[in-house]
Design an enzyme around this catalytic site. Structure first.
Site, PDB file in Angstrom:
ATOM      1  CE1 TYR A 191      21.312  58.952  16.206  1.00  0.00           C
ATOM      2  CE2 TYR A 191      22.941  60.465  17.855  1.00  0.00           C
ATOM      3  CZ  TYR A 191      22.056  59.488  17.626  1.00  0.00           C
ATOM      4  OH  TYR A 191      21.560  58.858  18.752  1.00  0.00           O
ATOM      5  CE  LYS A 195      18.860  60.513  18.246  1.00  0.00           C
ATOM      6  NZ  LYS A 195      17.639  59.805  18.569  1.00  0.00           N
TER       7      LYS A 195
HETATM    8  N1  LIG Z   1      22.572  52.691  21.086  1.00  0.00           N
HETATM    9  C1  LIG Z   1      22.861  54.148  21.367  1.00  0.00           C
HETATM   10  O1  LIG Z   1      24.353  53.969  21.747  1.00  0.00           O
HETATM   11  C2  LIG Z   1      22.001  55.183  21.395  1.00  0.00           C
HETATM   12  C3  LIG Z   1      20.828  55.519  20.934  1.00  0.00           C
HETATM   13  N2  LIG Z   1      20.103  56.642  21.183  1.00  0.00           N
HETATM   14  C4  LIG Z   1      18.901  56.764  20.534  1.00  0.00           C
HETATM   15  O2  LIG Z   1      17.821  55.892  21.215  1.00  0.00           O
HETATM   16  C5  LIG Z   1      16.900  55.248  20.186  1.00  0.00           C
HETATM   17  C6  LIG Z   1      16.638  53.680  20.416  1.00  0.00           C
HETATM   18  O3  LIG Z   1      18.234  53.290  20.092  1.00  0.00           O
HETATM   19  P1  LIG Z   1      18.583  51.691  20.335  1.00  0.00           P
HETATM   20  O4  LIG Z   1      18.079  51.536  21.692  1.00  0.00           O
HETATM   21  O5  LIG Z   1      19.999  51.474  20.127  1.00  0.00           O
HETATM   22  O6  LIG Z   1      17.700  50.803  19.488  1.00  0.00           O
HETATM   23  P2  LIG Z   1      18.076  50.019  18.082  1.00  0.00           P
HETATM   24  O7  LIG Z   1      18.836  50.794  17.385  1.00  0.00           O
HETATM   25  O8  LIG Z   1      18.541  48.879  18.667  1.00  0.00           O
HETATM   26  O9  LIG Z   1      16.498  49.872  17.420  1.00  0.00           O
HETATM   27  C7  LIG Z   1      15.958  50.750  16.709  1.00  0.00           C
HETATM   28  C8  LIG Z   1      14.423  50.576  16.525  1.00  0.00           C
HETATM   29  O10 LIG Z   1      13.891  51.601  15.907  1.00  0.00           O
HETATM   30  C9  LIG Z   1      13.211  50.925  14.716  1.00  0.00           C
HETATM   31  N3  LIG Z   1      13.416  51.745  13.672  1.00  0.00           N
HETATM   32  C10 LIG Z   1      14.117  52.399  13.150  1.00  0.00           C
HETATM   33  N4  LIG Z   1      13.679  53.328  12.029  1.00  0.00           N
HETATM   34  C11 LIG Z   1      12.520  52.996  11.969  1.00  0.00           C
HETATM   35  C12 LIG Z   1      11.336  53.615  11.283  1.00  0.00           C
HETATM   36  N5  LIG Z   1      11.768  54.422  10.191  1.00  0.00           N
HETATM   37  N6  LIG Z   1      10.202  53.259  11.287  1.00  0.00           N
HETATM   38  C13 LIG Z   1       9.756  52.271  12.573  1.00  0.00           C
HETATM   39  N7  LIG Z   1      10.575  51.956  13.142  1.00  0.00           N
HETATM   40  C14 LIG Z   1      12.173  52.274  13.039  1.00  0.00           C
HETATM   41  C15 LIG Z   1      14.223  49.683  14.468  1.00  0.00           C
HETATM   42  O11 LIG Z   1      13.392  48.747  13.866  1.00  0.00           O
HETATM   43  P3  LIG Z   1      13.379  48.554  12.389  1.00  0.00           P
HETATM   44  O12 LIG Z   1      14.758  48.649  11.881  1.00  0.00           O
HETATM   45  O13 LIG Z   1      12.945  46.869  12.183  1.00  0.00           O
HETATM   46  O14 LIG Z   1      12.313  49.294  11.900  1.00  0.00           O
HETATM   47  C16 LIG Z   1      14.372  49.089  15.904  1.00  0.00           C
HETATM   48  O15 LIG Z   1      13.138  48.490  16.534  1.00  0.00           O
HETATM   49  C17 LIG Z   1      17.174  55.797  19.016  1.00  0.00           C
HETATM   50  O16 LIG Z   1      16.489  57.114  18.675  1.00  0.00           O
HETATM   51  C18 LIG Z   1      18.634  56.063  19.050  1.00  0.00           C
HETATM   52  O17 LIG Z   1      19.003  57.161  18.419  1.00  0.00           O
HETATM   53  C19 LIG Z   1      20.513  57.502  21.840  1.00  0.00           C
HETATM   54  C20 LIG Z   1      21.738  57.553  22.589  1.00  0.00           C
HETATM   55  C21 LIG Z   1      22.595  56.252  22.289  1.00  0.00           C
HETATM   56  C1  LIG Z   2      33.214  67.228  33.082  1.00  0.00           C
HETATM   57  C2  LIG Z   2      32.748  66.843  31.848  1.00  0.00           C
HETATM   58  C3  LIG Z   2      33.229  65.449  31.192  1.00  0.00           C
HETATM   59  C4  LIG Z   2      32.611  65.413  29.812  1.00  0.00           C
HETATM   60  C5  LIG Z   2      32.980  64.005  29.201  1.00  0.00           C
HETATM   61  C6  LIG Z   2      31.835  63.845  27.949  1.00  0.00           C
HETATM   62  C7  LIG Z   2      32.126  62.537  27.514  1.00  0.00           C
HETATM   63  C8  LIG Z   2      31.200  62.542  26.193  1.00  0.00           C
HETATM   64  C9  LIG Z   2      31.386  61.214  25.257  1.00  0.00           C
HETATM   65  C10 LIG Z   2      30.262  61.285  23.999  1.00  0.00           C
HETATM   66  C11 LIG Z   2      29.576  60.111  24.232  1.00  0.00           C
HETATM   67  C12 LIG Z   2      28.831  60.239  22.972  1.00  0.00           C
HETATM   68  C13 LIG Z   2      27.501  59.251  23.003  1.00  0.00           C
HETATM   69  C14 LIG Z   2      26.870  59.046  21.723  1.00  0.00           C
HETATM   70  C15 LIG Z   2      25.425  58.456  21.866  1.00  0.00           C
HETATM   71  C16 LIG Z   2      24.892  58.074  20.515  1.00  0.00           C
HETATM   72  O1  LIG Z   2      23.685  58.810  20.337  1.00  0.00           O
HETATM   73  C17 LIG Z   2      25.533  57.322  19.473  1.00  0.00           C
HETATM   74  N1  LIG Z   2      25.596  55.940  19.935  1.00  0.00           N
HETATM   75  C18 LIG Z   2      24.370  57.152  18.245  1.00  0.00           C
HETATM   76  O2  LIG Z   2      23.574  55.954  18.403  1.00  0.00           O
END
Ligand SMILES: NC(=O)C1=CN([C@@H]2O[C@H](COP(=O)(O)OP(=O)(O)OC[C@H]3O[C@@H](n4cnc5c(N)ncnc54)[C@H](OP(=O)(O)O)[C@@H]3O)[C@@H](O)[C@H]2O)C=CC1
Ligand SMILES: CCCCCCCCCCCCCCCC(=O)[C@@H](N)CO
Length: 339
Positions: A191, A195
């Site tokens: 992953y 990113k």
């Molecule tokens: N949740 C978290 O903790 C974090 C998430 N992110 C990133 O934020 C973004 C949004 O995540 P999040 O808010 O959790 O949303 P969700 O994971 O809840 O939703 C993901 C969305 O993407 C769609 N999707 C996935 N793959 C495809 C594809 N190949 N083609 C078209 N649509 C697709 C899904 O629908 P469907 O499966 O039906 O296609 C769904 O609508 C992502 O890029 C994720 O990596 C970043 C940091 C933290």
């Molecule tokens: C002074 C400095 C202090 C630093 C503290 C740092 C703590 C880091 C925590 C890690 C968070 C990881 C989130 C992943 C989100 C994500 O992308 C996944 N959920 C995949 O969907």
């Protein structure tokens, strides 16, 4: 003779203002989504859906893209509830966006109700994570990981940029990376690389697409409480869950709001919490900064705090060795591969 001549004082004040106020805020007009067509991949769930709702509330036309039709339909109903006026056009389109063909087809379908005009803003939220240990991966899972993180946003950007240039649209492209686009921890080998790659692409396009007046932004959220976060936690290594405890997490509503705020401020790197700010300030390098002075402070906090944090993460990983060995045995990983 006064200590400071008026002209010197004025010059000093001007320099101070230029340092404190981001240049892009001084010279650019706030972005207003009203009447703009916003194309949102991953718009059926989590952050993408909240962006769709908040953009609809602000008078935008909204197209949401995802694969699952049932979830798209339900999401579209939620977007409809946020309608502000009868002229707004909302649509939901089922396409996989992790290929150029899929992305181009999604873009075309969304443009059709607008007389073929390309959307003004592309919010690229599609992506997901399937955490696990590196030695459990295969060539296929590593490739799939890149495809669903990097590919699902890069191909939409490609299709969208080509169309915007062809139609002379001075639009916006907004990528969604993660704080794992700034740093890496155990459990995310399929992953984090994608990113990081999005960050590389966004920076390249920030430089290149100004040729056409197209703006590029990239968001780096930490934990977001979304349906897929619940799913990923079911398979997430225990050590990864433990390291993540430091991060409080945010709702998708909050993340969507902070992305829109970041765009309005003209920020290239958009972060949504203090952790993100510190990672951003510490890793900016030659990336465009949001505010030279404030970012310097975040950078200093990271310079001091990160080595301490990283040491504590290393200690946690080493303390996990015993439990990990038992886990590997339970999976039938041969003894000679363990330690
Ligand atoms: N949740 C978290 O903790 C974090 C998430 N992110 C990133 O934020 C973004 C949004 O995540 P999040 O808010 O959790 O949303 P969700 O994971 O809840 O939703 C993901 C969305 O993407 C769609 N999707 C996935 N793959 C495809 C594809 N190949 N083609 C078209 N649509 C697709 C899904 O629908 P469907 O499966 O039906 O296609 C769904 O609508 C992502 O890029 C994720 O990596 C970043 C940091 C933290
Ligand atoms: C002074 C400095 C202090 C630093 C503290 C740092 C703590 C880091 C925590 C890690 C968070 C990881 C989130 C992943 C989100 C994500 O992308 C996944 N959920 C995949 O969907």
């Amino acid at each position: 003779m006064p200590l400071l001549s008026p002209s010197f004082a004025a010059l000093a004040a001007l320099i101070a203002i230029l340092l404190l106020v981001p240049l892009n805020m001084l010279f650019s007009k706030k972005w207003d989504p009203r009447g703009k067509h916003c194309f949102i991949t991953g718009g059926s769930s989590g952050t993408g859906l909240q962006l769709a709702i908040q953009l609809a509330k602000r008078g935008a036309h909204v197209s949401i893209i995802a694969r699952d039709k049932g979830r798209l339909e339900k999401a579209l109903e939620e977007v409809e509830c946020a309608r502000q006026n009868s002229a707004q056009v909302f649509g939901a389109y089922s396409f996989p966006v992790d290929s150029e063909e899929g992305s181009a087809a999604a873009l075309k379908a969304a443009a059709d109700p607008h007389g073929g005009r390309c959307p003004d803003a592309l919010f690229l939220c599609a992506g997901m994570s399937k955490p696990g240990f590196f030695i459990e991966q295969t060539g296929e899972t590593l490739r799939n990981g890149l495809q669903i993180t990097y590919g699902a946003q890069a191909f939409s950007a490609l299709a969208g940029a080509k169309e915007m240039v062809k139609q002379g649209i001075k639009g916006k492209i907004i990528f969604v990376s993660s704080v794992l686009g700034f740093m890496g921890i155990v459990g995310y080998s399929n992953y984090t690389p994608g990113k990081f790659a999005i960050r590389g692409l966004a920076e390249t396009l920030h430089s290149e697409l100004m040729l056409y007046g197209i703006d590029v932004h990239i968001s780096f959220p930490a934990t977001i409480f979304t349906p897929s976060y619940v799913e990923e936690n079911k398979i997430k290594p225990k050590i990864t869950l433990k390291i993540e405890e430091t991060d409080g997490g945010k709702s998708p509503e909050e993340i969507a709001a902070s992305i829109l705020k970041g765009i309005e401020k003209g920020n290239f790197h958009i972060t949504s919490d203090i952790l993100g700010d510190i990672f951003r300030g510490s890793t900016a390098g030659s990336s465009p900064r949001n505010n030279y002075l404030v970012d310097l402070v975040y950078g200093l906090i990271g310079y001091i705090g990160f080595p301490i944090w990283r040491k504590s993460v290393d200690s946690m990983v080493i303390a996990h060795r015993g439990e990990h060995q038992a886990y590997l045995r339970s999976k039938g990983i041969p003894e000679h591969l363990t330690f």
